[in-house]
Design an enzyme around this catalytic site. Structure first.
Site, short mmCIF file in Angstrom:
data_model
loop_
_atom_site.label_atom_id
_atom_site.label_comp_id
_atom_site.label_asym_id
_atom_site.label_seq_id
_atom_site.Cartn_x
_atom_site.Cartn_y
_atom_site.Cartn_z
N HIS A 1 22.07 37.95 52.88
CA HIS A 1 21.34 37.02 51.29
C HIS A 1 20.31 37.95 51.88
CE1 HIS A 1 25.01 33.80 52.11
NE2 HIS A 1 24.63 33.80 50.28
N GLU B 1 36.39 31.54 49.09
CA GLU B 1 35.33 32.58 50.06
C GLU B 1 36.10 32.14 51.39
OE1 GLU B 1 31.44 32.02 49.90
OE2 GLU B 1 31.57 29.54 49.18
N ASP C 1 32.08 36.10 52.05
CA ASP C 1 32.31 35.89 52.94
C ASP C 1 33.70 35.93 53.09
OD1 ASP C 1 30.03 34.32 54.12
OD2 ASP C 1 29.63 32.44 52.12
N CYS D 1 32.49 36.53 41.96
CA CYS D 1 30.92 36.59 42.20
C CYS D 1 30.42 37.16 43.27
CB CYS D 1 30.21 34.88 41.97
SG CYS D 1 31.10 34.01 42.62
C1 PEP Z 1 30.30 35.06 48.44
O1 PEP Z 1 30.28 34.75 49.57
O2 PEP Z 1 30.42 36.19 47.93
C2 PEP Z 1 29.75 34.18 47.58
C3 PEP Z 1 29.53 34.77 46.62
O3 PEP Z 1 28.22 33.43 47.88
P1 PEP Z 1 27.45 33.41 48.56
O4 PEP Z 1 26.64 34.97 48.69
O5 PEP Z 1 25.89 32.94 48.41
O6 PEP Z 1 27.51 33.51 50.18
MG MG Z 2 29.34 32.89 49.89
#
Ligand code: PEP
Ligand code: MG
Length: 622
Positions: free
Chosen positions: A235, A480, A504, A551
């Protein structure tokens, strides 16, 4: 690796003569000249993970591990054991960090590697049953709190070393203090406070930055950053892309290779950091910086045109946001809505929980800012590498935080937390089109439970006289967790839409920690197992006629566009900075050809071959 770069990881040059033509600064724009001493120190080139494209040239600011305020209090007699455990946990974490850094240092070569390994080993030894550790444990036993005990013991030991009339031993005092700082930071788990005081145009250099640390960056003041540890899909990396800050992570030996004030170039596009660059290097990278700016200006012209393939397939272009301050970038990018609002960033860098009113205000600002475009608000997804100090006690220090009490699991356990957030989201939904998105769903029952919470909270709000839309916002789920992808058919019965979280999904399918640089080379969304799960979930959504978007980070990389479109995805959500490039890619491809390419790819079982086929398609379709 460039041709003029003989060593795989690190290269030094002889001092250069002459001065650079000009210096550059901030946000990729050429600005005030940077003075470079004529007696230049040698240039050092470090190779790392490219996580956020762009070039930043400026002064390095080494953010050292350190804690400003050390609390000092007496521990109640019945809490001494818990305090010893807290210290033991910080000790174990410090050891893990040092071992990681030591492994990382083996990527260096020659004397630099030996020097660094020696130093890290010395730090490690100080943590294993040493006088420092025994001293701290004794002080805690005498009811001093862990932080104060560490500080007192470190001061005492360092002072003794400093008193000795021996240059080698007095140098050890510095090591003792460094080890103490590490322990303190791990005990207090405080984010870096120092960012506020950095000069404009600074380039942040740190051993490691958490997503919460990165969220404190003001992109108007900080140009870019580089760290020693961290994976490309962490992140922290995502925040770098969201803030459009050039960044390179996983640079072995970084913090020991420079000092604050050194001129550095972060080449986020190549994954490289130049320390004390030569005048020729400064000129070359500045030229590239200008080219990037020019390319961005050209791409910005696409803002008003739709994302439509050559043969007329329209694709929805949405953005991922972390904080309300990114709204401006989202609007400038030409986004048609917010596909993912990572609400957890509202919970970071503070010791209390945001109230219902505060959350409602934050969501409302985004909903109103998007002026009628849909806003997808994901409920709190803390846990893993995303931490909120106010929830630390609840989340605990578990061996596998990514598999533990995270995201919706926490919300369903702490109903008050979920209900407050749902109330705030529902209140914001009176001001525009809102969708509720649930993270880390793995079963139908979780979705049903949240639906009950939404119904209950809506009733309560109505009783309070709050105006709510009718019908209430749709409730969708993140796909995910591999189990959710495989259960996608069933999940369409309870979910109004799917958002595929490939970050994820890749992590959990391949059992690769997305934030761990040691296994970053194995993290591959093109692994056929990941692709099959995406295909399976997408087809389930299309059959059930519910919207499905992607996403995860692959949605923001033009390379993956033909494959995602070919699999049937019709909405992509990404960091605003990536939107123009992805749109350009969409406008250059043929939807039917992409579908054929995806079909061929889905017959393959070799990730390398899949990557080649996708590259070939992209090369042909440019
Ligand atoms: C993902 O896991 O692809 C996602 C968009 O959520 P995050 O990156 O916030 O875990
Ligand atoms: Mg995620």
């Amino acid at each position: 690796m460039t041709q003029d770069d003989p060593s795989p990881k690190r290269r030094k040059r002889k001092p250069a003569d002459g001065r650079p033509a000009a210096g550059r600064k901030a946000g990729g724009k050429a600005k005030a000249p940077i003075k470079v001493d004529p007696a230049l120190p040698p240039e050092i080139i470090l190779e790392g993970l490219r996580v956020s494209a762009g070039i930043a040239i400026g002064e390095a600011h080494l953010v050292e591990i350190g804690v400003v305020n050390v609390p000092d209090y007496e521990v109640p007699a019945n809490a001494v054991t818990a305090e010893q455990e807290r210290f033991a946990a910080a000790l174990a974490k410090s050891e893990r960090q040092l071992r990681k850094l030591k492994r990382k240092s083996t990527e260096l070569h020659g004397a630099a590697a030996e020097e660094l390994e020696f130093l890290l080993e010395a730090h490690l030894q100080m943590l294993s049953g040493s006088r420092v550790v025994r001293g701290v444990e004794r002080r805690i036993q005498e009811r001093q709190n862990a932080e104060a005990a560490v500080q007192a013991e470190i001061n005492a030991v360092a002072h003794e070393f400093e008193q000795l009339n021996d240059p080698y031993l007095s140098a050890r005092a510095k090591d003792v203090r460094e080890v103490g700082d590490r322990l303190l930071r791990n005990l207090t788990k405080t984010p870096f406070e120092a960012f506020k005081h950095l000069p404009d145009g600074a380039i942040v250099i740190a051993e490691e930055l958490t997503p919460a640390d990165t969220a404190l960056f003001d992109p108007k003041r900080i140009q870019g950053f580089a760290t020693e540890l961290g994976g490309a899909e962490s992140h922290t990396a995502i925040m770098a892309r969201s803030l459009a800050l050039p960044a390179v992570l996983g640079l072995a030996g970084l913090t020991k290779s420079l000092k604050t004030g050194d001129t550095v170039i972060v080449d986020g596009t190549a994954g490289r950091l130049y320390i004390n660059p030569t005048p020729a290097r400064l000129d070359e990278l500045h030229r590239r910086q200008l080219e990037i700016e020019k390319g961005d200006r050209q791409l910005a012209r696409l803002k008003k045109v739709p994302a439509i393939t050559r043969d007329g397939q329209r694709i929805g272009m949405l953005v991922n946001l972390e904080m309300p301050r990114e709204l401006d970038m989202a609007l400038k990018s030409g986004a048609e809505g917010v596909g993912l609002l990572r609400s957890e960033f509202l919970f970071m860098n503070r010791v209390d929980l945001p109230s219902e009113d505060e959350q409602a205000e934050a969501y409302r600002a985004i909903v109103e800012g998007m002026a009628g475009r849909p806003v997808t608000i994901r409920t709190l997804d803390v846990g893993g590498d995303k931490l909120a100090p106010s929830l630390r006690e609840r989340l605990g220090d578990t061996a596998n935080p990514a598999l533990g009490l995270r995201a919706i699991r926490l919300g369903l356990q702490e109903r008050g937390l979920l209900e407050t957030q749902i109330a705030a989201i529902l209140r914001a939904s009176a001001f525009g089109e809102v969708r509720i998105l649930l993270p880390m769903i793995s079963s139908l029952s979780e979705v049903r439970q949240v639906r009950d919470v939404v119904t209950l909270v809506a009733k309560r709000l109505k009783r309070r006289g709050v105006k709510l839309p009718d019908p209430l916002p749709p409730i969708g789920i993140m796909i995910e967790v591999p189990g959710a992808a495989l259960a996608a058919d069933a999940l369409t019965q309870v979910a109004d839409f799917f958002a595929i979280g490939s970050n994820d999904l890749t992590q959990y399918t391949l059992a690769i920690d997305r934030g761990e640089e040691q296994v970053a080379h194995l993290y591959n969304p093109l692994h056929p197992a990941v692709l099959r799960l995406i295909q399976f979930a997408t087809e389930a959504a299309l059959r059930a006629r519910i919207p499905v978007s992607v996403c995860g980070e692959i949605a923001g990389d033009p390379k993956y566009v033909p494959l995602l479109l070919g699999l049937g995805i019709q909405d992509l959500s990404m960091a605003p900075v990536n939107l123009p490039r992805v749109k350009q890619r969409i406008r250059n491809i043929d939807y039917l050809a992409a579908t054929r390419c995806a079909r061929l790819i889905m017959d393959q079982w070799d990730a390398g071959r899949i990557a080649m086929m996708l590259d070939d398609f992209n090369a042909l379709a440019i």
